[in-house]
Design a protein around this motif. Sequence first.
Motif, PDB file in Angstrom:
ATOM      1  N   LEU A  36       6.785  -9.296 -19.274  1.00  0.00           N
ATOM      2  CA  LEU A  36       5.907  -8.349 -19.581  1.00  0.00           C
ATOM      3  C   LEU A  36       4.649  -8.705 -18.855  1.00  0.00           C
ATOM      4  O   LEU A  36       4.064  -9.610 -18.992  1.00  0.00           O
ATOM      5  CB  LEU A  36       5.490  -7.780 -20.968  1.00  0.00           C
ATOM      6  N   ASP A  37       4.677  -7.662 -17.525  1.00  0.00           N
ATOM      7  CA  ASP A  37       3.636  -7.984 -16.512  1.00  0.00           C
ATOM      8  C   ASP A  37       3.073  -6.935 -15.880  1.00  0.00           C
ATOM      9  O   ASP A  37       3.412  -5.709 -16.143  1.00  0.00           O
ATOM     10  CB  ASP A  37       4.375  -9.044 -15.696  1.00  0.00           C
ATOM     11  N   PHE A  38       2.243  -6.902 -15.007  1.00  0.00           N
ATOM     12  CA  PHE A  38       1.542  -5.948 -14.318  1.00  0.00           C
ATOM     13  C   PHE A  38       1.194  -6.365 -12.746  1.00  0.00           C
ATOM     14  O   PHE A  38       0.712  -7.703 -12.699  1.00  0.00           O
ATOM     15  CB  PHE A  38       0.123  -5.729 -15.012  1.00  0.00           C
ATOM     16  N   TRP A  39       1.572  -5.788 -12.046  1.00  0.00           N
ATOM     17  CA  TRP A  39       1.951  -6.478 -10.466  1.00  0.00           C
ATOM     18  C   TRP A  39       0.658  -7.234  -9.914  1.00  0.00           C
ATOM     19  O   TRP A  39       0.933  -8.094  -9.333  1.00  0.00           O
ATOM     20  CB  TRP A  39       2.658  -5.511  -9.563  1.00  0.00           C
ATOM     21  N   PRO A  40      -0.605  -6.433 -10.028  1.00  0.00           N
ATOM     22  CA  PRO A  40      -1.563  -7.309  -9.393  1.00  0.00           C
ATOM     23  C   PRO A  40      -2.039  -8.397 -10.126  1.00  0.00           C
ATOM     24  O   PRO A  40      -3.378  -9.287  -9.671  1.00  0.00           O
ATOM     25  CB  PRO A  40      -2.760  -6.265  -9.324  1.00  0.00           C
TER      26      PRO A  40
ATOM     27  N   PRO B 255      -2.963 -11.746 -11.592  1.00  0.00           N
ATOM     28  CA  PRO B 255      -2.949 -13.411 -10.908  1.00  0.00           C
ATOM     29  C   PRO B 255      -2.515 -14.136 -12.336  1.00  0.00           C
ATOM     30  O   PRO B 255      -1.833 -15.251 -11.872  1.00  0.00           O
ATOM     31  CB  PRO B 255      -4.497 -13.644 -10.826  1.00  0.00           C
ATOM     32  N   PHE B 256      -2.448 -13.690 -13.589  1.00  0.00           N
ATOM     33  CA  PHE B 256      -2.076 -14.517 -14.644  1.00  0.00           C
ATOM     34  C   PHE B 256      -0.518 -14.197 -14.657  1.00  0.00           C
ATOM     35  O   PHE B 256       0.452 -15.027 -15.018  1.00  0.00           O
ATOM     36  CB  PHE B 256      -2.811 -13.916 -16.057  1.00  0.00           C
ATOM     37  N   GLY B 257       0.021 -13.066 -14.410  1.00  0.00           N
ATOM     38  CA  GLY B 257       1.532 -12.707 -14.282  1.00  0.00           C
ATOM     39  C   GLY B 257       2.181 -13.534 -13.181  1.00  0.00           C
ATOM     40  O   GLY B 257       2.978 -14.055 -13.301  1.00  0.00           O
ATOM     41  N   MET B 258       1.496 -13.508 -12.186  1.00  0.00           N
ATOM     42  CA  MET B 258       1.859 -14.281 -10.925  1.00  0.00           C
ATOM     43  C   MET B 258       2.481 -15.564 -11.161  1.00  0.00           C
ATOM     44  O   MET B 258       3.241 -16.163 -10.717  1.00  0.00           O
ATOM     45  CB  MET B 258       0.995 -14.152  -9.545  1.00  0.00           C
TER      46      MET B 258
ATOM     47  N   ARG C  16       5.661 -15.358 -12.757  1.00  0.00           N
ATOM     48  CA  ARG C  16       6.615 -15.109 -11.942  1.00  0.00           C
ATOM     49  C   ARG C  16       7.117 -16.408 -11.032  1.00  0.00           C
ATOM     50  O   ARG C  16       8.191 -16.819 -10.522  1.00  0.00           O
ATOM     51  CB  ARG C  16       6.296 -14.243 -10.789  1.00  0.00           C
ATOM     52  N   ILE C  17       5.869 -17.106 -10.371  1.00  0.00           N
ATOM     53  CA  ILE C  17       6.148 -18.280  -9.710  1.00  0.00           C
ATOM     54  C   ILE C  17       7.056 -19.445 -10.231  1.00  0.00           C
ATOM     55  O   ILE C  17       7.905 -20.039  -9.761  1.00  0.00           O
ATOM     56  CB  ILE C  17       4.889 -18.950  -8.905  1.00  0.00           C
ATOM     57  N   ALA C  18       6.492 -19.661 -11.509  1.00  0.00           N
ATOM     58  CA  ALA C  18       7.297 -20.808 -12.272  1.00  0.00           C
ATOM     59  C   ALA C  18       8.581 -20.319 -12.552  1.00  0.00           C
ATOM     60  O   ALA C  18       9.531 -21.153 -12.455  1.00  0.00           O
ATOM     61  CB  ALA C  18       6.451 -20.998 -13.712  1.00  0.00           C
ATOM     62  N   LEU C  19       8.826 -19.154 -12.961  1.00  0.00           N
ATOM     63  CA  LEU C  19      10.406 -18.864 -13.228  1.00  0.00           C
ATOM     64  C   LEU C  19      11.162 -18.901 -11.891  1.00  0.00           C
ATOM     65  O   LEU C  19      12.252 -19.481 -11.892  1.00  0.00           O
ATOM     66  CB  LEU C  19      10.404 -17.417 -13.714  1.00  0.00           C
TER      67      LEU C  19
ATOM     68  N   ALA D  33       0.501 -23.374  -9.137  1.00  0.00           N
ATOM     69  CA  ALA D  33       0.874 -22.156  -9.418  1.00  0.00           C
ATOM     70  C   ALA D  33      -0.082 -21.418 -10.240  1.00  0.00           C
ATOM     71  O   ALA D  33       0.070 -20.089 -10.098  1.00  0.00           O
ATOM     72  CB  ALA D  33       2.138 -22.556 -10.468  1.00  0.00           C
ATOM     73  N   VAL D  34      -0.969 -21.868 -10.938  1.00  0.00           N
ATOM     74  CA  VAL D  34      -2.219 -21.414 -11.404  1.00  0.00           C
ATOM     75  C   VAL D  34      -3.318 -20.798 -10.462  1.00  0.00           C
ATOM     76  O   VAL D  34      -3.741 -19.658 -10.622  1.00  0.00           O
ATOM     77  CB  VAL D  34      -3.056 -22.362 -12.490  1.00  0.00           C
ATOM     78  N   LEU D  35      -3.486 -21.425  -9.506  1.00  0.00           N
ATOM     79  CA  LEU D  35      -4.538 -21.015  -8.288  1.00  0.00           C
ATOM     80  C   LEU D  35      -4.058 -20.192  -7.435  1.00  0.00           C
ATOM     81  O   LEU D  35      -4.746 -19.027  -7.029  1.00  0.00           O
ATOM     82  CB  LEU D  35      -5.250 -22.297  -7.820  1.00  0.00           C
TER      83      LEU D  35
END
Lengths: 220, 220
Positions: B9-13, B15-18, B21-24, B156-158
């Motif tokens: 469950l995410d929202f495109w802008p 940074p926490f969701g991204m 997405r990167i890790a997956l 991935a966090v930054l």
Amino acid sequence: MSEKEVVLLDFWPSPFGMRLRIALAEKGIDYEYKEEDLWNKSPLLLKSNPVHKKIPVLIHKGKPVCESLIALQYVEEVWPHKSPLLPSDPYARARARFWADYIDKKLYDLGRRTWATKGEEQEAAKKEFLDSLKLLEAELGDKPYFGGDKFGFVDAVLIPYYSWFYTYETCGNFSIEADCPKLIFWAKRCLEKESVKKSLPPQEKVYGFVLELKKRLGLL
Amino acid sequence: MSEKEVVLLDFWPSPFGMRLRIALAEKGIDYEYKEEDLWNKSPLLLKSNPVHKKIPVLIHKGKPVCESLIALQYVEEVWPHKSPLLPSDPYARARARFWADYIDKKLYDLGRRTWATKGEEQEAAKKEFLDSLKLLEAELGDKPYFGGDKFGFVDAVLIPYYSWFYTYETCGNFSIEADCPKLIFWAKRCLEKESVKKSLPPQEKVYGFVLELKKRLGLL
């Protein structure tokens, strides 16, 4: 340099420091406790935590680990076998981390506002503080400890606040036990453990410290 | 119910969701992406994260994991073998967690203040934001990635904030590259990775979103 492999830079009323005292006691790790004067921080503290300049800092073989939840996980990862604090199942670990993070995001600041503010702000803080404790009580449910049958990560993170409860209640004129009887029952269960008992200062001593602090901050 | 084992469950802008997405993507995990409307949150989001009611939530086999850093560690612990994000050494892990925590404590709030405030408050935010990035740049040093030779946890966090840099710079009228050239070089290196490239929205799209948001919040 310390002769011991593990050094803890700490300040006795700090709930963040108490967590590490508990974890180190649980795991039976011998360490040197160094009390800091937060109004005159030591060169060792400033060197060890240049980013936040805060206690606690756990120094292991000369290398500093800062931020109490991170240091707690470090202790767990370096000494995993005796008294494991985190469960092995990833979902249970995520859940423990979630509640530890919740405690960090809520209790210190709300607790402080129950004694450092007045009037409407204080009333709002008391309500929000109790709401947070009620949520934690619901998470505890009928389990002896947050993680189940054994004392663990969330217990070690939360129980230090118990030494501040008398301060919050006396300054804020409210009762935590009236709203959260099960949580108080849990706290007393935790305090039966030697590792916890010896790591928490008496509630009256914390209260005396806060009265002094209020004078210093011009809040009396 | 989704047919896939993993749902985000995410929202495109965000940074926490991204990060997730990167890790997956790094770990090659197939998942269902569900876009949330933060002004009209879905019953699934409210049920999955009743405490904070925030995205991202990672749902694995029906069980929700909330808070992006915790979900990131969950992903790492469930799928540890492909593209490990955290090192195995406890001290290096603590260090990665420290910087991830630092990013969480600083960048979102400071970044927001570079576009949502004006005058002195904005100037102070810009300075503090750049100071934080400079500290991160110093931690990066001459390494290709924060953890060393391989893309990892802190990267991935930054890196998601990179998609917000144009917004910060344009709204705040300052240049990040002028102060932190090595960090921009690092960001471009990260963006060469498919997992990062496909997880970050274009900077101009984020800027358009923020302009709309400012209208909605009465900040224009």
